[in-house]
Structures are given as C-alpha cells and as structure tokens.
Design a protein around this motif. Structure first.
Motif, PDB file in Angstrom:
ATOM      1  N   PRO A  35       0.811  -1.116  -0.047  1.00 25.50           N
ATOM      2  CA  PRO A  35      -0.027  -0.011   0.112  1.00 25.50           C
ATOM      3  C   PRO A  35       0.877   1.219   0.022  1.00 25.50           C
ATOM      4  N   PRO A  36       0.152   2.529  -0.258  1.00 27.20           N
ATOM      5  CA  PRO A  36       0.940   3.697  -0.380  1.00 27.20           C
ATOM      6  C   PRO A  36       1.465   4.004   1.134  1.00 27.20           C
ATOM      7  N   ASN A 116      -3.495   3.389  -4.251  1.00 24.74           N
ATOM      8  CA  ASN A 116      -3.386   2.373  -5.194  1.00 24.74           C
ATOM      9  C   ASN A 116      -4.088   1.035  -4.926  1.00 24.74           C
ATOM     10  N   ASP A 117      -3.811   0.107  -5.554  1.00 27.91           N
ATOM     11  CA  ASP A 117      -4.892  -1.204  -5.273  1.00 27.91           C
ATOM     12  C   ASP A 117      -4.830  -1.663  -4.001  1.00 27.91           C
ATOM     13  N   VAL A 399      -4.509   0.534   4.440  1.00 32.95           N
ATOM     14  CA  VAL A 399      -3.859   1.811   5.129  1.00 32.95           C
ATOM     15  C   VAL A 399      -4.655   2.036   6.259  1.00 32.95           C
ATOM     16  N   TYR A 400      -4.245   2.015   7.510  1.00 30.27           N
ATOM     17  CA  TYR A 400      -5.093   2.549   8.759  1.00 30.27           C
ATOM     18  C   TYR A 400      -4.413   3.643   9.278  1.00 30.27           C
ATOM     19  N   GLN A 401      -5.421   4.771   9.512  1.00 29.04           N
ATOM     20  CA  GLN A 401      -4.992   5.996  10.026  1.00 29.04           C
ATOM     21  C   GLN A 401      -5.531   6.159  11.359  1.00 29.04           C
ATOM     22  N   CYS A 402      -4.697   6.558  12.205  1.00 29.84           N
ATOM     23  CA  CYS A 402      -4.647   6.820  13.717  1.00 29.84           C
ATOM     24  C   CYS A 402      -4.990   8.344  14.018  1.00 29.84           C
TER      25      CYS A 402
END
Length: 1284
Positions: A35-36, A116-117, A399-402
């Motif tokens: 992932p990015p 991206n994918d 992709v996880y964001q905290c």
C-alpha cells in the motif's frame, strides 16, 4: 559485482545508520506489492509569501505507484480545472502560481490522498495562510514630561501581523537605544524605565516592527521625552510595573519554551531574582535574559509546573510577585502505529499510544474513511487505541490512520497492513567489511525482509552459533551488537534469515583495530625568543591503519613559514618570536578514530630596561630612586639591581649598590660624602638581566670627615731590627673628602708607655727601624682629611723581625722499641734563644750500615719534622739489625738553629725477607729437585729455611702438608717418595732467631709414564700426526721478584668409541682447573660448539648424535681467573647409519588378506547406498559410520608405532586403499561424534527428504587448490535446511 568484493565503511557512519535502523519502521522492498506510504509532506501550518509560488509537498511510495488527489476545506479539490495549480508528475506536490491573482483565494485547509490497489494513505491537514505586514495606524504622540527618578513606560502597540513582528527601539539615526537593568524592553515591545534620568531626555524614541516573511519594517511615530530635575523623586522601595498585582498565571505546552517576565521600578534601580517553590530551577535548561528580568526554560515538562517567585530588591526593601505556571500538552506520540507485514492466516496488532493533557481522543480510519463507515471486516476488532487483525487473508491489505486530538492540536499517522507470502531476502549488501576500534561497540547489520517475518540466526566463522548474552545482543531488526569489541571478535560473521518459505544467508566481516593513542604528548614549553621549541607527539596505532598527523595553533592552521618544521612525530619551531605564543595541538586521525593533545608555548625574553629614573627625598646621606619597569616578556621580574657611577673618583666604572624585590619600583639609597653619584637600574628575570636603564641625573654629596679607618692593619718585621706596619688604604669613595692622610702610632708592648707616631700620605705601609729582635708592639692607624679625623682606631699587636735560633736541643736520648721503631727524647730550648716564633724541631737521621756489614754505606739522610713545642718523637720504618745516627735542630720562621751532638743507636734482628727465587730444576716419577736463592734482606743472622709441600688432586683439593727444615747454607734440595703424575704445591721461607719471613710458592708435576697426548683416532682409520707435547710443570707468580707463566692443564691420551647410546670419550687429565668440558660440533659445520660439563671425570658419553654424521670432539679446561682456554686436539668421531630393521609389510600374507576383505566390504556398502539413494530411502547416520571404516588403519610396529611397511623417508606416500584429494594431500579425520560435525561446522548436508548426504567427518581446512570449488568455509545454511 564479484561476490567476494568487500566494502570498508567508516564505522561512525555505520553506527549512526544502524542505530537509526534499529528503531525505524518496517521497510518493504519496492519490487513487492504494498500500500502507499507518505514519505514527504509540508508542515501543518504554512504561511506563504504572496510574492512567491505556494508549494505544498506530498510524496508517497507504493507498489503499484500511487495516484494522488486533494481536498480543500473538506471538499474535493479538482486540480486539473485550475490552470494556476500544477501537480508534479509522479508526485502529489502542488505548485500554485499566485502571480497576478489574489493570494487570499488559495488560503484554506488542504489534505493530500495517495491511493493504489492495496489501500489509501492520507496526509496531515495543511493550513495555508498568507503572510501579512499591515501599516501602522496613524497616530499623534503627545510629548512626555516627567520628573527625574519616576518610572516611565513607552507604549509600542504594533499592528498585528502574520507571523507576529520583531520589535526593537531606535533613534532617528537608526541606532539601537541602549538597554540595561534600568531601561528594558518587554516581550510585548513596550519600553520600561525603572526610573528616569536627565540623559533620558530625547525627542526620537521610535518603535520599529520587522515582519519576517515580507522583510518589511514599519515604524511608530517618534515619542518625545523630557526629564526635569527641578523636583527630583526621592528614593523609594521597588514595585512591579509588569505583571501587575501579587500573583499572575501562565500556561505553557509540554516541549515548548516557558518565558516569564518581571519588570520592576524603584530608586535606586532594583535587582531581580528568581526562585521556584519546593524545587531548584533546572540549570541545564534555564537561562536569564534582559538583565535577569526574564526567565526562560526550554523543553518544558510536567515537573516545571508550579509557583515561580520573582523578587525585586534595592536598599530600601523588596517587592514580590508569584507566577502560577501550569503545563498542558498537545498530543504526543508514545508509540505510533507501525506498518504490519503479515502472512496469510497470521494475526497482527496496530497500536496507537498517545499522551497529552487533556487526554487525546483516538479515532481510527481505514483507507481515509472512518473505521465505522469502512466495509465490514470480521477479522478486524477495534479496542480503543488498538486494532486487532485475526487470521488475515490475501487481498485484505489496507492503510489504517490513527488520529489523536485534544484542544491544543492533533496527531495523525498512517500504518499499512500488507498481507504477503514471501521467502526471506537479506537487504544488507554481502561481504561488507566493518572496522571498529577496540573497546568500542560494533553493530553488524542484517536487514531482512520476508513474510512471515524471518527468524535471524548468527554464526561466527561459519561454525559457532551466537546467542544473546553478555558479549552479544541480537536486536529485533536482526542487527548483531557487540558491546565491547575485542581483537578476538574479529572474523567472518554469517547471518541467516529463515521462514517457512525459505532460507537466506549473508556474510559480514568484522575487523577490530587497535586504538590510536598519543603515547608521548606535547609538553608545556617556556622558550626564550630566538631559540627553538620542540613539541613531541609520538603515536601508537593499528599497523593496518594509516595515521594522519596534523598540527594546529590556537585551533587554526599553522603559520605558513619555513620556521615551522613538521616531522614524523614532532613539531619544531625555529627562531621563536613573540607571535608564536599560543596553544599547539597535535591531532592524529585514522579512518576510524582520532586522538589529540595540546600544549602551551610561552615565549620569554630578558626584561626590557627600566625607564624614567627619578631622584626624590634628597638628603646629605640618602636619596630615593624611582623608576618604571619595562615589559617582563612573560617571565616575572625577580629583582632590580641598582648601580652607581662615582664620576669624581672612578668615572666609567659602575658599582653594585643594592638590590630590591621585583615587585618594587622605588628604593631608598644610603650615600657616602664627597661622591658625584649617577644611578642606573637593571631588571632580572629567569632569562637574565635586562639592559641597564639610562643613567639618572647626577647627585653630588658634600665632603665630611672619614667614616672609617684603614682595614687589615698588621705589624711584622722583615729584618731582626725592624718593624713593618702595613694596612689597606681607603678608596677615594671612602675618603669622604680631600687631603686624605694616615696617622701611624706604635709602642713596644709592656715596655713603652708613650706612643711613637708618624703621618703618611699616599702610602699603605711604614718601616720602623732599630727595634729589638722579635718583641711585641702595639699599633694604630687612623685616617684624616681636610674635614677632620676618622673614628679612634683599634689597637693591633705585631712583632718585630726574627733571627735564627741561638742554641740546639740538649739531652738527646734514643729508646729502641723493636727492630723497626725507635723513640727520641730531648730537652726543649728556652723561648729567649728561639729569637722568633717557634715552628718545631727537625730530626735528621741516617742508616749507616747493617750490623753484618763491616763498612759503612753512603746512605741518604732522612728528616722528620715535629711541629710545635715538642720534647719527644718516634722514628718508624727502620731497618732491622742496623746502625743509625741522628741529630736535632730547632726551627723558627727565619730558619734552623745549630745541630745537637750526633747520637748513634742500633736496631735488633728481625724476620728475613722472602727467598729471592724458587725453581724446580729436575723432576722424576717420584721426586722433585728444587733450587732457591737467599733473601735479599736477611734482617739478622740467617738460621735456615722451612720447606712445605702438599699434593693437589683433580678437583683442586689440597692434600696433607709435609714440613722440612733446611740449613741456612743450603740452596737446593730433592723431594723424594712422591707420587707420579701428581701436581704438588711448594712453600719456602727463610728464618732468623726472630722467626720465619714471607713465603714463596711454586707448583710442579712429577713425571708421567707418557708425556705425549695420543694422536686423534677416527673410527676405522689409523692415527693422525701426533700433537705437540704438553709441559707438566707450571709456576705461579712470585711478585715482586720475578714472573712465572701460569699453570697449564696436562691432558694425556684421548680415546673414542661409538655405542648404540652415543659416542664415548675418555682422556687423561692432570690439571687443577675448576671447569672441564667435552665440546663437539658437526664436521664442516659453522654452528657453535655444544659443550657438556664433565668435572671430576675422565670419560663421558655424548648422547643424541645423528646417525651417518661425523663430529669433531675436544676436551676443554677453563678457569675463571685465567682468560686462556686450554684444550686437547680435536678428535674426529663418525657415527654410522642405523641399519633398517623394518619388514616389508606389503609382502606379508596376512596383510594382503586383510586388504582384500576391506575392499570387498567397501564395494558391498557402495552398492547398497546406490540402491537406497535411487529408491529415495533413508538410512541412519550409524549405518554410514559402519560403512565408512577408516581406510588408513594399518598394522603398527611395536617399537615406535610407525607403519611397518614404510620407512622414515616414505612418510608422505599414500596408503593402499586410501582416497587422496586432487592436490595430493591426505586429510586427517576428527572424532565422528562431534556436534560441530553434525550441525554447525562441517560439510554435512541434508537432502530435501531429510536424508544425510556428503562427507561429515571433521572440520575441513580451507583448500585453495581444489579446482573450481569455492574458497569459502562451509556454510551453516545447509545444516539449517534440516529444520525447515
């Protein structure tokens, strides 16, 4: 690149990189799907200059490469529709061209998204604002008039800008106004006066505001201040101008800088002090500014909260103010979420640990969407700050964001979860060489990637497995750390990465080097100007490192001058000047470390001459001299020397007058009358005296009567009827005035009552005639000049002249004590007849003849002096049995008196001297014939001779003494009934009735049956030429009569024979030397002689001789007191070759049968192995051991354990049935039960089905001649395959 290529890296750079890598996030190789990841973004707060383009950075990586999109103020921002906005190719960075546009249109909050994918990453929110520098509003400032001593505040109040402006006060000439503890500028820009003074009056107090981004400066209208002093303010206690009141509050965020300010007024100007309740101020993070009115504490933490007190104090009292400080915290990371690489069916955890005050709120996002709005995923579970992912599957990458936020800010982090199945790969380049200095930490990287995460195993030298312990630490990222590297840690290290999909290894080389040290450091030097200075810098370093030595002066480069010579280990400065003073530093650099040492150079010189001499406080007998010292040139002045010149009596001669301490610049000088003084001063330091100062002005003293009389007054006659009176005349300096004369007075002591006198000028003696012989006189000499007489002179006693003594000593008696000593007595002469000062008595005596001689011999007269008033004396050293005569004279300073009557006496007999010689004139087998001479001095009637003799054996032990008494007329004698071939020691002395005199000794051998040494015999050959005969008679020295050659050893026949144990040497020896050796050497060899001690023996066995070798052998005698070496002639001994007793084992029937059986057994085993291998079957290790019997087992000889079939010269031939490598060497097998052989150190390998193949015998030495095989040591990877 060649696999064996090695890169040598600077250890400091490597350590920095490795330490950062230990804590960095997991990196995925870019050739793998992922992932990015955001790699670069602009700061959250972005203030732009309207004259320049807006650039908002957003960079990301991923596989495939991510695409980018933007949101502005919460909505999608279509970049393509705005011609002024450009997104950089392959990047999300925006470039906004605001030329010709209103920049305000692009203010707002921006956010970048990379997709991206496999997921979506988002950036922070960027708040974009335009910088502003507004104009100062127009205003009219009223002129200010105040009384002296009152406080005053001048307001600045600048316009608000973005960012805030920098404030400072200046005048019309753009000169900054001076600030001090009375006048200060506050944080808000206002100017505070604790109390005003008349000099504060001016019309141009101008406040300026500088706006950083636009680089513009705005100014306030000038303020006019007039200070009146017609009614000044009285002194008063301090009070605070800001902050106001007794208390105030201040809030600061953790990590920021706390700034507290207290400005006080008062008269006199108060001093401000700071303290904190219950704690000390943090010295390392604290600083005072603005003359203690401002306290700054950087990097604030929770412990900095509390009450801070500022106290303003002057002589009238104090004022106090308390500032209550609270510390809050914007969100900060305790542990940010990190990327996860998971294999299918694995479980992972994302953790977002954040601190802050108040406690931040945690919000999770997935691919940019709130996690509650994201597609449902049963494998995902959210528990506050943790996301748990269970049993992940392929295709579930994201992709996880905290996001963590409170009222003071927010934090956001991206962390991707990538589900991959990937075998291990090692990212660290292979075969790198790392160098480290001894006793420093060493970090060996092993950056790997794989999914599942590979397990890291380390080996040293491809054999020893490395475990975590005191010496080694294996970090989570695979880095191997050696806490304290030592030379034994050098070597080859192998890291192995393993997961269930494969295995990968990498080799790293560590070289531990010796540290670079300065053994002899430069030392502090004090050098005189013009001399040379030498600084040494001797270095010890690792031989493989090349040191670079550099010298610095005062931390800068050395002057580019030929006087500075840099040697291999030294710096020489020639012709030192004052400018060479400073600190010289020797710096030694290698590629790995460095060392340095410094020393000071101080240049010294003689002091400069004192100047400005001045005379003050002038009196008749004193004056004060003052001067100004010159430069001491770095060497303190020790003292000042004051000299004077007497221009009247001794012009041109400078005389030392006095010395004063080097810290003085004045001296009180005592003077003499009638002198024309001129003074000068010299300074002294460790280097030497300065040049003299310029002379002072002349100072003349008035004449006066003499202060002293002549010195050294004496009276002594030169003739029997005169008295010479002498003295040391006064100098012109001592005369104190003109017309100097001397009044000389004398009278006979105890006889005359009145003084005779005479006045003398320009003289230093007076001769008085007509005096009695040698009588005492009292004498005085007094100085006079035109201004009076000197002090009363002292009385000195002298004597008139002497004459020769009138009489001789009487009643001379001689008492003979023994044959060499006599005692003399006489009656002393009366004092009146001495006619002078008695010096003593002289005794003249002569040896007339011995009592055996009829006629007298012309002997030289001898004299003994007895000082003082003596009446007896002794005559030592007389000759026995002799006739002597003597007389005595009395002696004074004039000479000798008449002799006394001649007195004769005789000395008794004594012991005789030694015989004049002792020789052995003939020898037999059992006899020795002796001849000797009479003593040179009989010292009496000769009564006979005593002859003693005793034998001496080979160990120099003495036998019993035999004594014979011989007549006085005998001069030869034959000793009989002696032993043949024996050394005898002889003693001979003469005797009188008084006893025996000194002994003379001699040594001699009795005759031998054969006096020739047998010729040397070589085994199997006839005799060689006979040697020279050896004399058996030796003599010891007989000083002082005549010299005899020292005793030489007597060697007889030398015989040799050869046995199985060695060579047997036998000989005849009749000497008495303590050390006897057998020495031997290989014939025609240049080696040193080998020697074996054989004292007390006549035969010796030489062991350990080489077969088929010839040796030269000799017997040698040495004596510590005799430097000569005595030996037999050399004998040639040949040692035959040892006959071979080996049996040709190859022709023995039992051996042939055994070899055939072993060959058949090996053939059967090979066939079985071949069949099993083709069927894929397994066989245990024990079967392999049974099948591979040692092919080198052979029958052993009972004697020495060698193989019976081969001789010593065939040791390197291969045995029958053995396997020989291509290079012709035979490898030695070790124990087959070694764990190293099975798992960690050998060539053993497992096949894919787990079967054990290959040779596993022992540790193999690296063979560089084995064809195309790898030169590297066996890899432990193959051993690890069995556990995969």
């Amino acid at each position: 690149m060649d696999q064996n290529t090695k890169w040598v890296l600077n250890i400091r750079v490597v350590l920095l990189l490795l330490l950062s890598h230990v804590t960095s996030a997991l990196e995925v190789p870019l050739d793998l799907p992922q992932p990015p990841t955001i790699t670069l973004q602009s700061p959250k707060d972005y203030i732009f200059d309207p004259r320049e383009n807006i650039v908002i950075h957003c960079e990301a990586k991923g596989k495939p490469s991510p695409s980018f999109s933007w949101a502005r103020n919460g909505t999608h921002f279509d970049v393509e529709k705005d011609s002024k906005v450009l997104m950089k190719p392959g990047s999300g960075t925006l470039v906004i061209d605001i030329s010709g546009e209103k920049a305000e249109a692009y203010e707002g909050t921006y956010q970048c998204t990379a997709h991206n994918d496999h997921g979506t990453a988002v950036s922070n929110n960027f708040v974009i604002r335009q910088s502003r520098s507004p104009l100062w509003p127009k205003e009219h400032n009223e002129a200010i008039t105040v009384q002296m001593g009152v406080p005053l505040v001048l307001m600045c109040r600048p316009p608000a800008g973005l960012p805030p402006p920098v404030i400072f006060w200046m005048d019309n000439n753009f000169q900054r106004l001076p600030l001090d503890k009375r006048v200060s500028q506050a944080l808000n820009g206002d100017l505070y006066f604790s109390n005003v003074l008349p000099e504060d009056t001016r019309r141009d107090y101008i406040c300026y505001a500088r706006f950083p981004h636009t680089q513009t400066i705005q100014q306030k209208q000038p303020i006019s201040v007039t200070v009146l002093d017609n009614s000044p303010e009285r002194e008063r206690r301090p009070g605070f101008m800001m902050p106001l009141g007794p208390t105030s509050t201040k809030m600061v965020l953790k990590g920021e800088t706390l700034v507290l300010e207290c400005i006080a007024e008062g008269l006199p100007t108060p001093e401000v002090q700071w303290q904190k309740d219950g704690a000390e101020l943090p010295v390392s993070r604290m600083s005072f500014r603005n003359f203690n009115k401002m306290l700054k504490i950087s990097d604030v933490n929770e412990a900095d909260a509390g009450n801070y007190h500022c106290t303003a104090t002057n002589i009238l009292g104090a004022a106090h103010h308390t500032i209550k400080v609270t510390v809050k915290a914007a969100p900060f990371w305790v542990s940010a979420p990190r990327n996860l690489i998971l294999a299918p069916n694995e479980t992972g955890v994302l953790t977002c640990l954040v601190g802050g005050d108040p406690k931040p709120k945690i919000t999770w996002f997935v691919n940019g969407f709130h996690i509650e709005n994201a597609p449902e995923d049963h494998s995902r579970k959210v528990e506050g700050d943790t996301v748990i992912l269970n049993n992940v599957q392929s295709g579930s990458s994201a992709v996880y964001q905290c996001n963590a936020s409170n009222e003071f800010g927010y934090l956001m982090a991206n962390a991707f979860v990538s589900v991959l199945a990937e075998p291990p790969r090692v990212l660290t380049p292979p075969n790198q060489v790392y160098q480290v200095i001894t006793n420093n930490p060493a970090l060996l990287p092993c950056a790997t990637f794989g999914s599942p995460i590979p397990a890291i195993t380390w080996f040293k030298d491809s054999q020893t497995s490395i475990k975590n312990g005191d010496t080694y630490v294996i970090h989570e990222n695979g880095t191997l750390e050696i806490h304290v590297a030592q030379p034994l840690n050098s070597g080859k290290y192998t890291c192995i990465a393993t997961n269930n999909l494969g295995i990968k290894e990498n080799h790293i080389y560590l070289e531990v080097k010796e540290s670079t040290r300065i053994l002899k450091q430069p030392e502090y030097k004090v050098v005189q100007r013009g001399m040379s200075a030498l600084f040494e810098c001797k270095v010890k370093h690792d031989p493989s490192l090349v040191p670079n030595i550099m010298w610095l002066k005062d931390n800068g480069e050395l002057p580019d001058h030929e006087r500075f010579e840099v040697g291999t280990d030294s710096l020489t400065i020639k012709d030192v000047t004052d400018g060479d003073e400073g600190t010289y530093t020797c710096i030694v650099n290698t590629t790995l470390d460095k060392d340095s040492a410094s020393a000071m150079l101080t240049v010294v010189e003689k002091p400069d001459q004192p100047t400005d001499l001045e005379l003050t406080d002038q009196t008749e007998r004193s004056v004060r001299l003052t001067w100004i010292p010159g430069d001491n040139h770095n060497s303190p002045t020790q003292k000042f020397l004051i000299q004077y010149e007497d221009l009247l009596h001794q012009p041109g001669v400078w005389i030392n007058l006095t010395e004063v301490d080097g810290t003085s610049t004045t001296a009180q000088l005592n003077l003499s009358p009638y002198v024309y003084y001129s003074f000068r001063v010299l300074a002294l330091n460790e280097v030497g005296y300065s040049l003299p100062s310029q002379p002072s002005s002349q100072y003349r003293t008035n004449p006066a009567a003499p202060d002293e009389n002549p010195s050294d007054v004496q009276g002594a006659g030169t003739e029997p009827n005169n008295l010479v009176i002498s003295w040391t005349a006064l100098t012109g300096f001592q005369s104190n005035g003109p017309g100097l004369v001397y009044k000389v007075q004398w009278r006979q002591k105890g006889v005359e009552e009145h003084w005779s006198s005479r006045t003398v000028a320009n003289a230093s003696q007076l001769v008085v005639t007509g005096t009695p012989t040698f009588v005492p006189y009292e004498i005085k000499v007094q100085a006079f000049n035109d201004y009076g007489n000197g002090p009363e002179s002292e009385v000195v006693v002298g004597y008139s002249g002497e004459d020769l003594p009138e009489t001789a000593p009487e009643s001379v008696q001689v008492l003979v004590h023994n044959s060499t000593l006599a005692e003399i007595h006489w009656e002393p002469v009366s004092d009146s007849t001495v006619r002078g000062r008695l010096q003593g008595y002289k005794v003249y005596y002569r040896h007339n003849r011995t009592l055996q001689d009829a006629e007298e011999k012309d002997q030289q007269e001898q004299v003994l002096m007895f000082s003082g008033n003596r009446s007896e004396g002794r005559l030592p050293g007389l000759q026995p049995y002799s006739l002597y005569s003597l007389f005595i004279r009395v002696l004074n300073n004039k000479g000798e008196g008449p002799p006394s009557p001649i007195k004769t006496f005789e000395t008794p007999e004594g012991v005789p001297g030694p015989p004049s010689f002792l020789d052995v004139i003939d020898r037999g087998l059992d006899s020795l014939t002796l001849k000797w001479g009479a003593p040179m001095d009989n010292n009496g009637r000769l009564a006979g001779y005593t002859l003693k003799y005793q034998p001496v054996n080979n160990t120099i032990e003495l036998g019993p003494v035999q004594v014979m008494n011989l007549q006085a007329n005998e001069t030869s004698f034959t000793l009989e009934n002696l032993n043949s071939s024996v050394l005898y020691k002889l003693y001979l002395s003469a005797k009188t009735i008084k006893g025996s005199g000194p002994t003379i000794t001699e040594e001699a051998f009795t005759a031998m049956d054969s006096v020739h040494t047998q010729p040397p015999v070589e085994t199997g050959k006839g005799p060689t030429e006979p040697p020279h005969p050896t004399s058996p008679i030796t003599q010891s020295a007989r000083p002082p009569f005549h010299k005899v050659l020292p005793v030489r050893p007597a060697f007889g026949t030398v015989n040799t024979s050869v046995s199985e144990d060695g060579a047997v040497i036998s000989w005849e020896y009749f000497g008495h030397h303590k050390n006897v050796y057998v020495e031997y050497i290989v014939d025609n060899s240049k080696e040193d002689w080998k020697k074996e001690l054989v004292n007390g023996s006549h035969s010796h066995l030489i062991r350990g001789l080489k077969p088929a070798t010839s040796y030269r052998v000799r017997v040698v005698a040495r004596d510590p007191v005799d430097p000569a070496v005595h030996s037999t002639d050399e004998v040639l001994v040949s040692v035959p070759a040892v006959p071979s007793r080996q049996v040709d084992i190859a022709t023995q029937g039992w051996f042939i049968g055994l070899m055939c059986a072993i060959a058949l057994l090996i053939l059967v085993l090979l066939i079985v192995c071949f069949i099993k291998r083709n069927k894929g079957g397994k066989y245990p290790v024990k079967e392999k051991e049974d099948a591979h019997q040692d092919p080198e087992i052979q029958p052993m000889k009972e004697d020495d354990g060698t193989f019976g079939e081969y001789s010593d010269t065939e040791d390197h031939k291969p045995l029958k049935g053995s396997r020989t490598p291509s290079n012709g060497t035979v490898r030695r097998d070790e124990s087959d039960d070694s764990l190293v052989d099975y798992g960690e150190g050998g060539d053993g390998q497992f096949n894919e089905d787990g079967s054990f193949i290959g040779q596993y015998s022992g540790k193999k030495e690296k063979d560089t001649h084995e064809g195309n095989e790898s030169s590297e040591a066996p890899s432990p990877v193959n051993a690890m395959n069995s556990f995969v």
